[in-house]
Enzyme design. Structure first.
Site, short mmCIF file in Angstrom:
data_model
loop_
_atom_site.label_atom_id
_atom_site.label_comp_id
_atom_site.label_asym_id
_atom_site.label_seq_id
_atom_site.Cartn_x
_atom_site.Cartn_y
_atom_site.Cartn_z
N GLU A 13 1.03 -1.18 -0.38
CA GLU A 13 -0.24 0.19 0.37
C GLU A 13 1.12 1.11 -0.21
OE1 GLU A 13 -3.29 0.38 0.07
OE2 GLU A 13 -2.50 2.65 0.01
N CYS A 60 -5.03 5.89 5.07
CA CYS A 60 -5.26 4.34 4.55
C CYS A 60 -6.47 4.47 3.97
CB CYS A 60 -4.44 4.04 5.07
SG CYS A 60 -4.15 2.24 4.17
N CYS A 63 -5.77 0.38 5.80
CA CYS A 63 -5.77 0.50 7.30
C CYS A 63 -6.10 1.67 8.44
CB CYS A 63 -4.11 0.86 7.67
SG CYS A 63 -2.99 -0.71 7.05
N HIS A 67 -6.44 3.19 12.78
CA HIS A 67 -6.40 4.35 12.93
C HIS A 67 -7.16 5.41 13.76
CE1 HIS A 67 -2.38 4.71 10.91
NE2 HIS A 67 -2.97 4.38 9.66
N ARG A 476 0.14 -4.42 10.84
CA ARG A 476 1.72 -4.10 10.32
C ARG A 476 2.74 -3.85 11.70
NH1 ARG A 476 -2.12 -3.34 5.98
NH2 ARG A 476 -0.71 -3.73 4.41
N SER A 499 5.27 1.13 9.75
CA SER A 499 5.78 1.39 8.27
C SER A 499 6.54 2.40 8.83
CB SER A 499 4.79 1.43 7.12
OG SER A 499 4.05 0.43 6.79
N CYS A 543 3.34 -0.48 4.15
CA CYS A 543 2.17 0.18 3.50
C CYS A 543 2.45 2.02 3.73
CB CYS A 543 0.98 0.38 4.75
SG CYS A 543 -0.07 1.49 4.56
N CYS A 546 -0.30 4.94 4.57
CA CYS A 546 0.17 5.59 6.41
C CYS A 546 1.46 5.89 6.66
CB CYS A 546 0.27 3.88 7.59
SG CYS A 546 -2.32 3.01 7.04
#
Length: 556
Positions: A13, A60, A63, A67, A476, A499, A543, A546
């Site tokens: 992503e 995102c 995700c 959040h 993640r 990430s 990702c 994010c």
């Protein structure tokens, strides 16, 4: 030495570029560059803290939920709000359902093609594939007829020159080890997982009102009512449906995901030598009735599983020495997220360019550090901390996987270990979902319908200034949101996402980020088809949407 560039890295992503210095068939050095600007934090300033979760889940398209929950927890921490147990349970169900679905999608649709040669499946004998499948699982779709049908469908794609979702793979690469029959089995399950994932996530959609971007989170609890007498609330029918989707998740993970994971891994045990890190952070997840987290938090340093350190968010700092930002305190300053700054300062080459200027700033990602150490976050960190802490379910699952693969705990510190850890977390979380449903049903039976604590809903009850942070151990990895509230509004808002940890560039001391470090010594058979690098990069499930939090600088 050759300079190898992968840009963009696909099957992730967001937008990620990796450059690697290769010599003698191995990676000698690596650089991870996030190629988008980060800025959602900027537009959060001045907003009502109670609406922050609605905005930040738009970081995102994948995700979203993670959040929302991290933001809600940050505000509740700042305002000292304790949520009812039913709200925790509903949240646990949403997050557990999303976690299991996410890990299955990652294995089949984002990562499996690094290990599975789709075109090789055309050479398979469907009868032998059926025999293989029956030896590893009682899954109903194990017949010769079934695998022949899948193979015919694949042949039709190839003959029309329309590989579609399987286009642009490195098919025939010498690093692929699976026999044709195993490749056909994996391709069949790749296609089945596409249908499964859209069904199983309905648990989250039921409790969140929609998926993605659920709408029922609320500072202080949840905004979905419980009423056994109402058709528009959580009732007996809801509980039955939740059990249906939980059973669906368990069956697929037990009978398809884990058997496939073990079957594929058995042909790639040499990948227990590559892709490892030494420091790990897990923030803990799934609050239980006793106030503890079902999956524990902890820090592991230098691979030492005998000593687990507690997590203290005040020991986190973000550096921008090699990132396209500037700090008011200077290039080498490290800032805790409560004091965090998001001021863009692009100093990289003007596109199009051949290589990054890796002697200077080279990424839009910041470099988070814990006690000035890079930390890997994600399923492997979660499994290692839980395993070392004696977590019963995780320990049993890890021991089962290691026994079947014939490897020891040292194999966990690798690309192979990271991929296996994701399956282990999916398995134990799928089982745990049933406990959350049963506890919620028991509370309803006792007449407990409470879903929110609204004592602090009115801003008049808030202090003049407050600070809070919210953790969520997302699929993640460790995700944290930080909020500073002043005069009832958001004064500062920062997010340190998984990430950002894993894909970070070098820090103020020149220390590599986790993915950069993991890529060193990776073998490369063909620099024009860097399949081996993708295995390790994808094992982190990057990702970057994010990590970068896109926002338009101008009104365009």
């Amino acid at each position: 030495m050759a300079r190898l560039v992968i840009d963009p890295v696909t099957r992730i992503e967001g937008h990620l570029r990796c450059e690697a210095v290769v010599a003698d068939g191995k990676v000698k050095d690596a650089y991870s560059s996030c190629t988008m600007w980060r800025g959602i934090e900027v537009i959060m300033k001045g907003r009502d803290p109670r609406e922050a979760w609605v905005f930040v889940q738009r970081l995102c398209g994948v995700c979203t939920t993670v959040h929302a929950i991290a933001s809600i927890r940050a505000v509740e921490d700042a305002l000292k709000i304790k949520v009812p147990r039913n709200a925790d349970l509903i949240r646990n169900l949403i997050m557990a359902n999303q976690c299991v679905q996410d890990h299955v999608i990652h294995f089949y649709h984002l990562h499996a093609l690094d290990w599975v040669d789709v075109v090789s499946a055309l050479k398979a004998d469907p009868a032998k594939t059926s025999e293989l499948a029956k030896t590893i699982s009682p899954w109903p779709n194990n017949s010769t007829t079934y695998f022949k049908a899948v193979q015919d469908k694949l042949k039709a794609f190839v003959e029309r020159g329309q590989l579609g979702i399987f286009s642009n793979g490195y098919w025939g690469h010498p690093a692929y080890n699976l026999p044709p029959e195993a490749n056909l089995m994996a391709v069949a399950h790749y296609l089945e997982a596409l249908d499964w994932q859209k069904e199983v996530i309905k648990m989250m959609a039921m409790l969140g009102a929609k998926n993605p971007h659920p709408q029922t989170f609320l500072v202080g609890g949840m905004a979905i009512p419980i009423d056994p007498e109402s058709q528009n609330a959580i009732n007996a029918g809801t509980i039955a449906a939740l059990n249906k989707y939980a059973d669906m998740a368990i069956e697929f993970v037990e009978k398809v995901y884990i058997p496939d994971l073990l079957a594929v891994a058995s042909f790639y045990k040499d990948w227990a030598k590559y892709g490892g890190n030494v420091n790990f952070l897990a923030c803990g997840e799934y609050p239980e009735a006793n106030g503890k987290m079902w999956l524990p938090a902890g820090i592991i340093k230098n691979k030492n599983l005998k000593e687990i350190y507690p997590v203290d968010h005040k020991k986190i700092q973000e550096y921008i020495t090699r990132s396209y930002y500037k700090y008011s305190k200077g290039e080498n300053a490290g800032l805790h997220p409560w004091d965090g700054e998001t001021t863009p300062n692009y100093t990289g080459p003007k596109p199009p360019y051949e290589y990054l200027n890796v002697d200077g700033k080279y990424s839009w990602g910041k470099a988070p550090r814990y006690e000035d150490l890079p930390m890997e976050v994600g399923p492997l960190a979660r499994v290692l901390v839980a395993y070392a802490s004696g977590h019963k379910e995780v320990k049993e699952a890890v021991d089962m996987v290691m026994k079947k693969l014939g490897v020891g705990p040292e194999a966990l510190f690798s690309t192979l270990g990271r991929t296996a850890a994701r399956g282990i977390i999916a398995l134990v979380t799928a089982y745990k979902t049933k406990d959350f449903i049963n506890e919620l049903a028991a509370n309803i039976k006792k007449g407990d319908y409470t879903i929110a604590n609204t004592e602090k809903w009115d801003p008049k009850t808030w202090p003049a200034e407050a600070k809070g942070m919210g953790w969520h151990d997302a699929p993640r990895g460790a995700l944290s949101h930080y909020i500073v509230i002043k005069n009832k509004k958001i004064e500062n808002y920062q997010m340190v996402v998984p990430s950002t940890w894993n894909l970070s560039p070098r820090d103020n001391k020149g220390v590599r980020g986790p993915v950069e470090e993991a890529l060193v010594n990776t073998p490369v058979a063909d620099s024009k088809q860097p399949l081996e690098l993708l295995r390790t990069i994808h094992s982190f499930d990057p990702c970057m949407a994010c990590g970068m939090h896109i926002v338009e600088v101008k009104e365009e």
